[in-house]
Design a protein around this motif. Structure first.
Motif, PDB file in Angstrom:
ATOM      1  N   ARG A 278      39.233  35.707  45.919  1.00 46.17           N
ATOM      2  CA  ARG A 278      39.724  36.627  44.725  1.00 46.17           C
ATOM      3  C   ARG A 278      40.152  37.758  45.137  1.00 46.17           C
ATOM      4  NH1 ARG A 278      36.592  38.548  39.459  1.00 46.17           N
ATOM      5  NH2 ARG A 278      35.516  40.009  40.961  1.00 46.17           N
ATOM      6  N   ARG A 279      39.812  38.440  46.224  1.00 46.18           N
ATOM      7  CA  ARG A 279      40.473  39.697  46.709  1.00 46.18           C
ATOM      8  C   ARG A 279      41.769  39.409  47.350  1.00 46.18           C
ATOM      9  NH1 ARG A 279      38.493  44.949  48.191  1.00 46.18           N
ATOM     10  NH2 ARG A 279      36.678  44.172  47.403  1.00 46.18           N
ATOM     11  N   ASP A 280      41.880  38.176  48.242  1.00 44.45           N
ATOM     12  CA  ASP A 280      43.002  37.860  48.995  1.00 44.45           C
ATOM     13  C   ASP A 280      43.874  37.298  47.929  1.00 44.45           C
ATOM     14  OD1 ASP A 280      41.988  38.701  51.306  1.00 44.45           O
ATOM     15  OD2 ASP A 280      41.940  36.992  52.156  1.00 44.45           O
ATOM     16  N   LEU A 281      43.726  36.596  46.934  1.00 47.76           N
ATOM     17  CA  LEU A 281      44.599  36.250  45.739  1.00 47.76           C
ATOM     18  C   LEU A 281      45.320  37.202  45.279  1.00 47.76           C
ATOM     19  CD1 LEU A 281      42.552  33.224  44.367  1.00 47.76           C
ATOM     20  CD2 LEU A 281      44.779  32.966  45.785  1.00 47.76           C
ATOM     21  N   ALA A 282      44.649  38.460  45.000  1.00 46.94           N
ATOM     22  CA  ALA A 282      45.448  39.719  44.401  1.00 46.94           C
ATOM     23  C   ALA A 282      46.077  40.393  45.539  1.00 46.94           C
ATOM     24  CB  ALA A 282      44.370  40.612  43.862  1.00 46.94           C
ATOM     25  N   LEU A 283      45.662  40.430  46.910  1.00 50.03           N
ATOM     26  CA  LEU A 283      46.483  41.314  47.848  1.00 50.03           C
ATOM     27  C   LEU A 283      47.560  40.571  48.397  1.00 50.03           C
ATOM     28  CD1 LEU A 283      43.175  43.057  49.462  1.00 50.03           C
ATOM     29  CD2 LEU A 283      44.898  43.986  48.095  1.00 50.03           C
ATOM     30  N   ALA A 311      33.190  29.256  38.541  1.00 47.53           N
ATOM     31  CA  ALA A 311      32.696  30.853  38.462  1.00 47.53           C
ATOM     32  C   ALA A 311      33.680  31.580  37.609  1.00 47.53           C
ATOM     33  CB  ALA A 311      32.787  31.315  40.002  1.00 47.53           C
ATOM     34  N   TYR A 312      34.903  31.625  37.574  1.00 45.63           N
ATOM     35  CA  TYR A 312      35.786  32.509  37.035  1.00 45.63           C
ATOM     36  C   TYR A 312      36.337  31.892  35.613  1.00 45.63           C
ATOM     37  CZ  TYR A 312      35.147  35.036  41.234  1.00 45.63           C
ATOM     38  OH  TYR A 312      34.219  35.573  42.472  1.00 45.63           O
ATOM     39  N   GLY A 313      36.241  30.516  35.206  1.00 46.73           N
ATOM     40  CA  GLY A 313      36.453  30.072  34.016  1.00 46.73           C
ATOM     41  C   GLY A 313      38.117  29.743  34.083  1.00 46.73           C
ATOM     42  N   MET A 314      38.787  29.916  35.226  1.00 42.20           N
ATOM     43  CA  MET A 314      40.126  29.551  35.345  1.00 42.20           C
ATOM     44  C   MET A 314      40.418  29.024  36.908  1.00 42.20           C
ATOM     45  SD  MET A 314      42.142  33.051  35.167  1.00 42.20           S
ATOM     46  CE  MET A 314      41.227  33.530  33.474  1.00 42.20           C
ATOM     47  N   ALA A 315      41.460  28.395  37.357  1.00 41.02           N
ATOM     48  CA  ALA A 315      41.882  27.901  38.355  1.00 41.02           C
ATOM     49  C   ALA A 315      42.339  29.021  39.280  1.00 41.02           C
ATOM     50  CB  ALA A 315      43.093  26.750  38.370  1.00 41.02           C
TER      51      ALA A 315
END
Length: 338
Positions: A278-283, A311-315
Motif C-alpha cells: 500500500r505504501r509503494d502504491l502511493a509512493l 483487507a482494505y475493501g477495494m482493489a
C-alpha cells in the motif's frame, strides 16, 4: 569435553586403571582425562581411584563413556587457551550417580538419566561426588548449528528422563554411544546426523523452557522474530517453518508466541506485506500493480488483488486512484498515510 583423538582415527582410545597398582592410579587417571577430555584442574578422592574412559569417533562426533569413583573438574579460561578445544559442545547423559554442573551463571543438580549440555569454550565446573557412569557426544559447534548466545542459554539446563523428549533421547544417546565402534562408516555418519537433529530438538526444548520462564525473554524473542519478518518480506519463500528454523524454536512454539498478537504468523506476514504494498502504491505511481506485489513477496498479482481487497475493501488499482483523487497535489510522503 572434547576427546583428544586425531581426526580420522577410527580406533578411538581406551584408558583404565584396572591393571595399575593403587598408588599409581590417581596420577594415571589425571593424565588420561587430560588427554581424552581436555585440560581441567582435577580432584579425585584417593590413591585407590578406579576409572575407565572409552572414546570412539562417530563421523565428526565423538562418543565417550566415562566411569569412575567420583571427581571434581574445573575448566578455566587458561585451560581453554591451552588446548584449543573451544569449538566443541558436549551433550552428556548421567547414566549412574549424581552431580552438579556450573556454567554461564547457572547451577544444575543432576540425577540418573538426566541429559545436559556444556560448552568447552567457556569456564565450567562439574562435580560428581560418588561413583558414576556418563555417556557423552562431543559435537563441533558448527555441526550443532547453534549460535553462541543460544548455546549459552542451553547450558546447565538438565532434561530429565521423566520428560517426553528426555525419555526419547536418553536411550537413543546411550545406545549410540555404546555401539559407536561397531557401525560401518556410512551407518555411523547417518546415525550421527540423526542424533544431531535430535539434539537440535533437545536444544530447542531447553531454549523454549528458558524463554517461557522469563516473560521478558518471550517478548524480546517475539520482537526479534517480527524484525526478522520485516527484513525478509520480499522473499516469497518466507514461511512459519523458515522463521522457526532460523530462530531454533519449534513451529508450535512460534505459533504460541504469536498468540499474544491479534494475528497468526501467516497473517502477520501477509499484513506486513500488504502494508508495504500500500505504501509503494502511493509512493510509486508509475509502478504496475504486479511489480509492487512481486517486490513484497506475492508471487501472484491476482492473489495479491484478492487479499488486498479483503483487507482494505477495494482493489489495489481502485485504492491508488482514490488516493490520487483525494490528495490533489499532495506529496508522495503525505500519500503514504492517507
Amino acid at each position: 569435553m572434547a576427546p583428544d583423538v586425531p581426526e580420522g582415527n577410527s580406533a578411538g582410545s581406551f584408558h583404565t586403571t584396572d591393571a595399575l597398582p593403587e598408588q599409581h592410579r590417581r596420577e594415571y587417571w589425571r593424565g588420561a582425562l587430560s588427554r581424552v577430555l581436555g585440560t581441567v584442574s582435577l580432584t579425585v578422592p584417593d590413591e585407590g581411584y578406579s576409572g575407565m574412559i572409552a572414546s570412539t569417533p562417530l563421523g565428526r562426533l565423538q562418543a565417550v563413556t566415562v566411569e569412575g569413583d567420583g571427581l571434581s573438574a574445573v575448566r578455566t579460561r587458561r585451560h581453554i587457551r591451552q588446548d584449543g578445544l573451544d569449538e566443541h559442545v558436549v551433550v552428556k547423559m548421567l547414566d549412574r550417580g549424581v552431580g552438579r554442573l556450573e556454567q554461564d551463571g547457572r547451577t544444575a543438580m543432576l540425577g540418573p538419566g538426566d541429559i545436559f549440555v556444556y560448552d568447552m569454550g567457556r569456564p565450567l565446573r562439574l562435580i560428581l561426588p560418588q561413583a558414576f557412569r556418563a555417556k557423552s557426544l562431543v559435537i563441533p559447534r558448527d555441526v550443532l548449528g547453534l549460535t553462541e548466545p543460544e548455546i549459552a542459554r542451553v547450558t546447565a539446563h538438565p532434561l530429565g528422563p521423566d520428560s517426553f523428549l528426555g525419555a526419547l533421547v536418553s536411550p537413543f544417546l546411550a545406545g549410540l554411544v555404546d555401539g559407536a565402534g561397531s557401525y560401518p562408516p556410512r551407518t555411523g555418519e547417518l546415525m550421527a546426523r540423526n542424533v544431531v537433529d535430535l539434539l537440535g530438538v533437545l536444544a530447542e526444548e531447553v531454549l523454549e523452557k528458558a524463554v517461557e520462564e522469563n516473560p521478558d525473554g518471550s517478548r524480546a524473542l517475539l520482537l526479534r522474530i517480527q524484525a526478522f519478518i520485516d527484513r525478509h518480506l520480499a522473499d516469497p519463500d518466507l514461511t512459519p517453518q523458515v522463521i522457526a528454523r532460523a530462530h531454533h524454536i519449534s513451529l508450535r512454539y512460534l505459533h504460541k508466541l504469536f498468540q499474544s498478537t491479534d494475528a497468526t504468523v501467516g497473517r502477520w506476514i501477509q499484513r506486513r506485506r500488504l502494508e508495504e504494498c500500500r505504501r509503494d502504491l502511493a509512493l510509486h505511481g508509475n509502478a504496475t500493480i504486479a511489480a509492487v506485489a512481486h517486490r513484497w513477496g506475492f508471487t501472484s498479482a491476482a492473489h495479491f488483488s484478492r487479499v488486498f481487497r479483503a483487507a482494505y475493501g477495494m482493489a489495489p488499482r481502485e485504492w491508488r486512484g482514490a488516493q490520487e483523487t483525494a490528495s490533489g497535489g499532495a506529496s508522495p510522503a503525505e500519500l503514504v498515510d492517507a
